[in-house]
Scaffold this active site. Structure first.
Site, PDB file in Angstrom:
ATOM      1  N   ARG A 191      71.657  32.444  18.140  1.00 29.82           N
ATOM      2  CA  ARG A 191      71.602  32.691  19.596  1.00 29.82           C
ATOM      3  C   ARG A 191      72.370  31.595  20.334  1.00 29.82           C
ATOM      4  O   ARG A 191      73.107  31.860  21.284  1.00 29.82           O
ATOM      5  CB  ARG A 191      70.137  32.738  20.077  1.00 29.82           C
ATOM      6  CG  ARG A 191      69.363  33.924  19.508  1.00 29.82           C
ATOM      7  CD  ARG A 191      68.005  34.083  20.171  1.00 29.82           C
ATOM      8  NE  ARG A 191      67.053  33.036  19.858  1.00 29.82           N
ATOM      9  CZ  ARG A 191      66.177  33.067  18.839  1.00 29.82           C
ATOM     10  NH1 ARG A 191      66.166  34.109  18.010  1.00 29.82           N
ATOM     11  NH2 ARG A 191      65.320  32.081  18.647  1.00 29.82           N
TER      12      ARG A 191
ATOM     13  N   LYS B 201      64.632  35.299  38.003  1.00 28.43           N
ATOM     14  CA  LYS B 201      64.615  36.768  37.928  1.00 28.43           C
ATOM     15  C   LYS B 201      63.272  37.257  37.422  1.00 28.43           C
ATOM     16  O   LYS B 201      62.690  36.638  36.520  1.00 28.43           O
ATOM     17  CB  LYS B 201      65.708  37.247  36.974  1.00 28.43           C
ATOM     18  CG  LYS B 201      65.746  38.763  36.844  1.00 28.43           C
ATOM     19  CD  LYS B 201      66.560  39.241  35.672  1.00 28.43           C
ATOM     20  CE  LYS B 201      65.656  39.705  34.561  1.00 28.43           C
ATOM     21  NZ  LYS B 201      66.370  40.438  33.497  1.00 28.43           N
TER      22      LYS B 201
ATOM     23  N   GLU C 219      63.824  42.444  40.803  1.00 32.99           N
ATOM     24  CA  GLU C 219      64.388  43.520  39.980  1.00 32.99           C
ATOM     25  C   GLU C 219      63.380  44.644  39.736  1.00 32.99           C
ATOM     26  O   GLU C 219      62.600  44.592  38.794  1.00 32.99           O
ATOM     27  CB  GLU C 219      64.862  42.960  38.621  1.00 32.99           C
ATOM     28  CG  GLU C 219      65.470  44.035  37.736  1.00 32.99           C
ATOM     29  CD  GLU C 219      66.009  43.516  36.399  1.00 32.99           C
ATOM     30  OE1 GLU C 219      65.954  42.300  36.156  1.00 32.99           O
ATOM     31  OE2 GLU C 219      66.471  44.343  35.604  1.00 32.99           O
TER      32      GLU C 219
ATOM     33  N   LYS D 263      68.001  43.334  42.681  1.00 30.83           N
ATOM     34  CA  LYS D 263      68.686  43.797  41.466  1.00 30.83           C
ATOM     35  C   LYS D 263      68.067  45.134  41.054  1.00 30.83           C
ATOM     36  O   LYS D 263      67.112  45.180  40.289  1.00 30.83           O
ATOM     37  CB  LYS D 263      68.513  42.753  40.357  1.00 30.83           C
ATOM     38  CG  LYS D 263      69.040  43.212  38.999  1.00 30.83           C
ATOM     39  CD  LYS D 263      69.163  42.074  38.020  1.00 30.83           C
ATOM     40  CE  LYS D 263      69.557  42.598  36.656  1.00 30.83           C
ATOM     41  NZ  LYS D 263      70.115  41.599  35.779  1.00 30.83           N
TER      42      LYS D 263
HETATM   43  P1  13P Z   1      71.168  45.530  31.717  1.00 30.38           P
HETATM   44  O1  13P Z   1      72.376  45.435  32.610  1.00 30.38           O
HETATM   45  O2  13P Z   1      71.508  45.572  30.256  1.00 30.38           O
HETATM   46  O3  13P Z   1      70.226  46.616  32.167  1.00 30.38           O
HETATM   47  O4  13P Z   1      70.389  44.154  31.846  1.00 30.38           O
HETATM   48  C1  13P Z   1      70.199  43.597  33.071  1.00 30.38           C
HETATM   49  C2  13P Z   1      68.923  42.881  33.098  1.00 30.38           C
HETATM   50  O5  13P Z   1      68.876  41.727  33.467  1.00 30.38           O
HETATM   51  C3  13P Z   1      67.701  43.601  32.704  1.00 30.38           C
HETATM   52  O6  13P Z   1      66.572  42.879  33.079  1.00 30.38           O
END
Ligand code: 13P
Length: 339
Positions: free
Chosen positions: A47, A137, A178, A220
């Site tokens: 990673r 986030k 998000e 988001k």
């Molecule tokens: P994806 O664009 O692959 O959906 O991932 C964005 C993300 O941060 C999901 O939590």
């Protein structure tokens, strides 16, 4: 710097006319799934190798303003032994951190999920800030069917998102909020639109209730698309449906909407963002915060081999560049075939 200045500086750094965010915050099980698709075992070392490599992509900062990191990466050194957040800052990229603790079933709401992680969040945020994170986030998900998500799932997740966002702002960390309306299913675009409008209205109600300042947050969301097993819609249809919903539910004070890709292909997510930005100016900046749609081609090119470093970085750079063009409606699918 005052908390207000910290928040405003981070917003100014993140929201840029040609740029978006790279989401590289896959949790341990998710990155293991991505690596297994390219035949690589997920270990702390693999990673670190992969993420150091992509963050060192030459001129990544041309189209990437911020990177969302997973907790492990925030405390890791690059292959040149530089702390990853420092490496990013030195390249003009703001480091951020995923702070939710994943999701699980919501009790008494079969099929719905709730996101965990509020307990102890304040002290974790202080720790992450000391390591260099300037934004955070938190992801909540909403499954779609004829009956899902339930009213209680929408309310419960909205409340948790708002409490998270309020805690971040109190500490001078910009919250990325998000709410992901999942793409799984065969529902039509109209059903996604209905669910998204409901979710966004409830989320903004909760943010308002918790005195979150819209000017210092980033939304988001998922785009409004048909379910992935339904007939496809064109980028123009997706752009029209998404903007119709957002104009009804996202306050104009929110500076930026930075979409997730959510299982769309890299090309689809770029074309859809481009179609939205071709519809003229909107109250908010419309940008990207993609995980898979930015990284998939890079992971395929890498395949776990250090000798593929240049190809890996070129693949990421290409997606960042094309999405940078989509920020102003200047992308065209023909550009996919140019090197
Ligand atoms: P994806 O664009 O692959 O959906 O991932 C964005 C993300 O941060 C999901 O939590």
């Amino acid at each position: 710097m005052s908390t207000a200045d910290e928040l405003q500086t981070t917003i100014n750094d993140l929201i840029h006319p040609d740029k978006g965010i790279l989401a590289a915050d896959e949790s341990a099980p998710t990155i293991a799934k991505r690596f297994s698709a390219i035949g690589v075992q997920s270990t702390e070392a693999s990673r670190r190798e992969y993420r150091s490599l992509i963050f060192s992509t030459p001129d990544l900062g041309e189209h990437i303003s911020g990177v969302i990191l997973f907790e492990e990466t925030l405390g890791q050194l690059s292959l040149d032994d530089v702390p990853i957040p420092k490496l990013l800052e030195s390249r003009g990229i703001v480091p951020g951190i995923k702070v939710d603790a994943g999701k699980g079933p919501l009790v008494n709401a079969p099929g719905d999920e709730i996101t965990f992680g509020l307990d102890g969040l304040g002290s974790r945020l202080e720790h992450y800030k000391a390591l260099g994170a300037r934004f955070a986030k938190w992801r909540s998900v909403f499954h779609v069917s004829d009956t899902l998500p339930s009213h209680q799932a929408i309310e419960a997740n909205a409340e948790v998102l708002a409490r998270y966002a309020a805690e971040c702002q109190a500490l001078g960390i910009v919250p990325i909020v998000e709410p992901e309306v999942l793409i799984d299913g065969d529902h039509p675009i109209e059903r996604t639109a209905e669910v998204s409008e409901n979710v966004l209205n409830r989320v903004f109600g909760a943010l308002h209730r918790h005195h979150v300042r819209y000017e210092w947050m980033v939304l988001k969301p998922s785009m409004v698309t048909p379910g992935k097993d339904a007939d496809k819609a064109s980028p123009e249809q997706i752009a029209a449906a998404t903007l119709r919903v957002f104009r009804r539910s996202v306050p104009a004070a929110v500076p930026g909407i930075m979409f997730l890709s959510g299982g769309q292909s890299p090309e689809e997510s770029t074309a859809n963002l481009n179609a939205m930005n071709s519809l003229g100016s909107q109250p908010w900046e419309l940008s990207f915060s993609y995980g898979r749609a930015l990284q998939e081609p890079a992971q395929k090119a890498w395949a776990g081999e250090r000798s593929n470093a240049e190809k890996t970085q070129a693949a990421l750079k290409k997606r960042a560049h094309l999405n940078g063009l989509a920020r102003s409606g200047s992308y065209s699918p023909a550009l996919e075939h140019e090197d």
